[in-house]
Motif scaffolding. Sequence first.
Motif, PDB file in Angstrom:
ATOM      1  N   TRP A 262      23.208  41.631   4.979  1.00 33.87           N
ATOM      2  CA  TRP A 262      24.305  41.378   6.151  1.00 33.87           C
ATOM      3  C   TRP A 262      24.002  40.259   6.869  1.00 33.87           C
ATOM      4  N   ALA A 263      25.068  39.322   6.916  1.00 37.67           N
ATOM      5  CA  ALA A 263      24.892  38.264   7.788  1.00 37.67           C
ATOM      6  C   ALA A 263      25.998  38.456   8.854  1.00 37.67           C
ATOM      7  N   ASP A 264      25.335  38.320  10.262  1.00 40.36           N
ATOM      8  CA  ASP A 264      25.989  38.689  11.270  1.00 40.36           C
ATOM      9  C   ASP A 264      25.982  37.605  12.563  1.00 40.36           C
ATOM     10  N   THR A 265      27.192  37.150  12.906  1.00 41.99           N
ATOM     11  CA  THR A 265      27.012  36.255  13.836  1.00 41.99           C
ATOM     12  C   THR A 265      26.816  34.813  13.807  1.00 41.99           C
ATOM     13  N   ASN A 266      27.647  34.082  13.527  1.00 44.22           N
ATOM     14  CA  ASN A 266      27.787  32.468  13.482  1.00 44.22           C
ATOM     15  C   ASN A 266      26.704  31.970  12.381  1.00 44.22           C
ATOM     16  N   ASN A 267      26.645  32.719  11.218  1.00 47.82           N
ATOM     17  CA  ASN A 267      25.964  32.069  10.056  1.00 47.82           C
ATOM     18  C   ASN A 267      26.995  31.172   9.331  1.00 47.82           C
ATOM     19  N   ASN A 268      26.452  30.342   8.843  1.00 45.08           N
ATOM     20  CA  ASN A 268      27.393  29.443   7.750  1.00 45.08           C
ATOM     21  C   ASN A 268      26.578  28.890   6.824  1.00 45.08           C
ATOM     22  N   ASP A 269      27.425  28.422   5.965  1.00 48.89           N
ATOM     23  CA  ASP A 269      27.003  27.759   4.464  1.00 48.89           C
ATOM     24  C   ASP A 269      26.122  28.758   3.815  1.00 48.89           C
ATOM     25  N   PHE A 270      26.662  29.556   3.329  1.00 46.07           N
ATOM     26  CA  PHE A 270      25.606  30.516   2.512  1.00 46.07           C
ATOM     27  C   PHE A 270      26.286  30.417   1.174  1.00 46.07           C
ATOM     28  N   ARG A 271      25.178  30.594   0.160  1.00 44.99           N
ATOM     29  CA  ARG A 271      25.504  30.857  -1.266  1.00 44.99           C
ATOM     30  C   ARG A 271      24.532  32.006  -1.671  1.00 44.99           C
ATOM     31  N   ILE A 272      25.360  32.923  -2.103  1.00 43.57           N
ATOM     32  CA  ILE A 272      24.818  34.390  -2.553  1.00 43.57           C
ATOM     33  C   ILE A 272      25.392  34.632  -3.880  1.00 43.57           C
ATOM     34  N   GLU A 273      24.375  34.324  -4.930  1.00 46.34           N
ATOM     35  CA  GLU A 273      24.849  34.277  -6.221  1.00 46.34           C
ATOM     36  C   GLU A 273      23.541  34.752  -7.126  1.00 46.34           C
ATOM     37  N   ASN A 274      23.917  35.354  -8.238  1.00 48.34           N
ATOM     38  CA  ASN A 274      23.007  35.876  -9.483  1.00 48.34           C
ATOM     39  C   ASN A 274      22.365  37.144  -8.878  1.00 48.34           C
ATOM     40  N   ASN A 275      22.516  37.736  -7.851  1.00 49.79           N
ATOM     41  CA  ASN A 275      22.085  38.988  -7.318  1.00 49.79           C
ATOM     42  C   ASN A 275      22.425  40.103  -7.908  1.00 49.79           C
ATOM     43  N   VAL A 276      21.597  41.252  -7.979  1.00 46.40           N
ATOM     44  CA  VAL A 276      21.867  42.578  -8.397  1.00 46.40           C
ATOM     45  C   VAL A 276      21.973  43.442  -7.220  1.00 46.40           C
ATOM     46  N   LEU A 277      23.180  43.843  -6.757  1.00 47.22           N
ATOM     47  CA  LEU A 277      23.201  44.567  -5.634  1.00 47.22           C
ATOM     48  C   LEU A 277      23.595  46.067  -5.890  1.00 47.22           C
ATOM     49  N   GLU A 278      22.638  47.022  -5.664  1.00 51.17           N
ATOM     50  CA  GLU A 278      23.237  48.471  -6.251  1.00 51.17           C
ATOM     51  C   GLU A 278      22.662  49.512  -5.546  1.00 51.17           C
TER      52      GLU A 278
END
Length: 506
Positions: A262-278
Amino acid sequence: MGIKRRHWALAAASPALALLAATGCENTPDARPKPTAAPSTPVARVCAKPAAGPAKAPTGAVTVDPAVAGDLAAKTKSSPPHTTFWLRPGEHRLEPDRYAQVIPKEGDRYLGAPGAVLDGRKKNQYAFGGTARNVTLRYLTVRGFVAPHDEGVVNHDSADGWVIEHATVRNNSGAGLMAGARQQVRASCLRDNGQYGMNAYKAKGRISGLVVEGNEIVGNNTGDWERRREGCGCTGGIKFWAVNGADVRGNWVHDNRGTGLWADTNNNDFRIENNVLEANDGAALIYETSYNAVIRKNTIRRNNWVEGRKAADRGDTFPYPTIYVSESGGEPRIRARTDKIEIYRNVLENNWSGITLWENADRFCNSPANTSSGDCTLLVKNTDRCAQPAIATAPLYADCRWKTQRVDIHGNRFVLDKSVVGCTVKCDRMAVLANYGTYPDWSPYQGERVAEAITRKQHNRWHDNVYRGPWTFVAHDPSRTLDAAQWQGTPYQQDAGSTFRARDGG
């Protein structure tokens, strides 16, 4: 810490938007999926198979004796910066005072031998604190600390440059970890902590250059804080606040009570990759009031069964999704590795619904309805400027609002078998929508202005995706439920080049 409340609901929505329908779902609002076995996709199974630390003290290291209470803190205090400490096998303790903790010096390194555990015994609040930079923790288990709500056990004061590798941080209250700038968390187990696995929050200044790689993040929020403080927005496997630049890759994020990431409030420039979310109770991923991100090549399965079902059972018409983009978008004026939010080459399988792009028309800088109270967009430094008459005209009309814009969703595979999820309706939706603006009375965003903008004017686009299963689509507001042909047709013209096969789970 000022907690910002999550805003799923259609605040102050007009009665015309209400659409009450039976859910057709199993009446098991507290049912949770069974704990997840390791999936066939390669994942970071570090909790079951933690890496072993050095069996002998490295040359020049200070040896810490588990038989002496407070030995680690005392030897840290008496040693110069850049000292390496080797913790012998066994259970290490601090002094029984609740505020007793280890205060590292710059460049200190802590290495755990096989079986080395630092145990707070439910008496100490913090394990490692202070402001020293470039501290390293490896091969150490940290457990049994009782940090207060919103606070953390390791790197309690969010110092910069810490490296946490091959660590196990489990069964603590509050957050297992806090985060500072340039922090690296790798190959670690963040498990069964009371609030967060990690709380990436810094009271002064922003966090930049954060790396979260190859970790297992499981079973966090044992305190069930969203139920204890309804709508607090204060949980997650990991929560990110005002982080400028983060790489979140190769993690296994599963079976958390609530949201996975959970990214909340004025985050910037994220790379979210190759994860397993389950098998997270809530959304796999929320990106809220933030900017510029790449979300790619993730495997996302069986998320949001608990929270989505609860909402459906109470008659909530909001399309509760598995990926929730809330008042977030691409913004070329804010420097990042991308100038949009790009969601591509992900596989979403048997989650409760898919992707929702949302804006709350009443949530903007200086509005009483802004649940991120005190915060403004990254485009306006002085919140007081967002007031009449200036807010009604350019540039503040655009810049005082977190806009869901420039979201590009393509090349994904969406699979839904309702017999697996255990529902008949409301678990099958893809959406782009806003509420009817009503508040405050001086708002320039009243009526359908924001709904029209997010749906047709802000360059939000689905295309070249693959759909398997009986998907439906919501556009503009919750009352407009569409089939695939309507979604692709005028005026929405979404999912050009996409393919659809309606048979469940095809």
